[in-house]
Scaffold this motif. Structure first.
Motif, PDB file in Angstrom:
ATOM      1  N   VAL A  96      16.632  79.834  42.050  1.00  0.00           N
ATOM      2  CA  VAL A  96      17.573  78.722  42.085  1.00  0.00           C
ATOM      3  C   VAL A  96      18.667  79.039  43.099  1.00  0.00           C
ATOM      4  CG1 VAL A  96      19.133  77.284  40.716  1.00  0.00           C
ATOM      5  CG2 VAL A  96      17.051  78.225  39.668  1.00  0.00           C
ATOM      6  N   ALA A  97      18.665  78.309  44.208  1.00  0.00           N
ATOM      7  CA  ALA A  97      19.621  78.551  45.290  1.00  0.00           C
ATOM      8  C   ALA A  97      21.040  78.171  44.903  1.00  0.00           C
ATOM      9  CB  ALA A  97      19.203  77.770  46.539  1.00  0.00           C
ATOM     10  N   ASP A  98      21.187  77.140  44.058  1.00  0.00           N
ATOM     11  CA  ASP A  98      22.502  76.669  43.615  1.00  0.00           C
ATOM     12  C   ASP A  98      22.380  76.285  42.146  1.00  0.00           C
ATOM     13  OD1 ASP A  98      24.901  75.384  43.053  1.00  0.00           O
ATOM     14  OD2 ASP A  98      24.770  73.980  44.722  1.00  0.00           O
ATOM     15  N   VAL A  99      22.912  77.132  41.267  1.00  0.00           N
ATOM     16  CA  VAL A  99      22.759  76.889  39.832  1.00  0.00           C
ATOM     17  C   VAL A  99      23.410  75.582  39.393  1.00  0.00           C
ATOM     18  CG1 VAL A  99      22.474  79.316  39.231  1.00  0.00           C
ATOM     19  CG2 VAL A  99      24.766  78.314  39.233  1.00  0.00           C
ATOM     20  N   ASN A 100      24.427  75.152  40.111  1.00  0.00           N
ATOM     21  CA  ASN A 100      25.108  73.911  39.745  1.00  0.00           C
ATOM     22  C   ASN A 100      24.231  72.686  39.981  1.00  0.00           C
ATOM     23  OD1 ASN A 100      27.609  75.175  38.949  1.00  0.00           O
ATOM     24  ND2 ASN A 100      27.889  75.611  41.112  1.00  0.00           N
ATOM     25  N   ALA A 101      23.188  72.829  40.778  1.00  0.00           N
ATOM     26  CA  ALA A 101      22.259  71.732  41.048  1.00  0.00           C
ATOM     27  C   ALA A 101      21.061  71.746  40.094  1.00  0.00           C
ATOM     28  CB  ALA A 101      21.772  71.812  42.494  1.00  0.00           C
ATOM     29  N   PHE A 102      20.961  72.777  39.240  1.00  0.00           N
ATOM     30  CA  PHE A 102      19.833  72.880  38.309  1.00  0.00           C
ATOM     31  C   PHE A 102      20.157  72.060  37.056  1.00  0.00           C
ATOM     32  CE2 PHE A 102      17.112  74.665  35.055  1.00  0.00           C
ATOM     33  CZ  PHE A 102      15.921  74.901  35.728  1.00  0.00           C
ATOM     34  N   PRO A 103      19.340  71.051  36.736  1.00  0.00           N
ATOM     35  CA  PRO A 103      19.616  70.228  35.552  1.00  0.00           C
ATOM     36  C   PRO A 103      19.652  71.066  34.277  1.00  0.00           C
ATOM     37  CG  PRO A 103      17.880  69.260  36.897  1.00  0.00           C
ATOM     38  CD  PRO A 103      18.146  70.630  37.444  1.00  0.00           C
TER      39      PRO A 103
END
Length: 159
Positions: A96-103
């Motif tokens: 996951v490159a950006d955890v804030n973008a992971f639902p």
């Protein structure tokens, strides 16, 4: 006595050495907690630019915090929730490159920006996950994925 060897600038060679060191370190030891503890310590020393590395172990329908290096963490994660729960449920590695973008990302440490989670699968059954967080976005790549999967395969021979 276990001796940490120097790692080269070549990441693949360094990972290969790390995996050999893990195998030697765990040789002859059968205690799961001891081996997971040493594996997390070894990764904590080897990996740069991370803020957490450790294991969650499957108990019934949730992951429970196991041996780790880093700040205190979430203790229980339901299957299918967050990166760890999704990885365990799907039996798949997640980079996951950006955890804030992971639902549905579960933020145990607000400093974490990227993550890699590798399921621990023994005899076809998920027994837990290896979770590694970084304070940098896009920290983990295909080399990390491939070599950390090899690392967990070696670890699983000893637990």
């Amino acid at each position: 006595m276990f001796e940490v060897k120097s790692y080269s600038k070549d990441r693949v060679q360094s990972y290969d050495l790390l995996i050999k060191q893990l195998d030697a370190l765990l040789e002859g030891e059968t205690n799961r907690i001891a081996n997971l503890s040493n594996a997390s310590a070894l990764l904590g020393q080897f990996l740069e630019r991370i803020n957490w590395v450790g294991f969650y172990l499957l108990e019934e329908d949730e992951l429970v915090l196991g041996p780790f290096q880093g700040l205190p963490a979430c203790v229980r994660i339901p299957l299918g929730k967050g990166v760890c729960g999704t990885s365990a449920e799907q039996k798949a590695t997640f980079v996951v490159a950006d955890v804030n973008a992971f639902p549905g990302h579960i933020a145990c440490d607000a400093a974490s920006q990227s993550e890699i989670v590798i399921p621990l699968i023994k005899n076809g059954q998920t027994i837990g996950v290896l979770d590694i967080d970084s304070p940098e976005k896009d920290r983990f790549d295909e080399v990390d994925k491939e070599k950390l999967e090899e690392f967990t395969e070696t670890l699983l021979k000893h637990i």
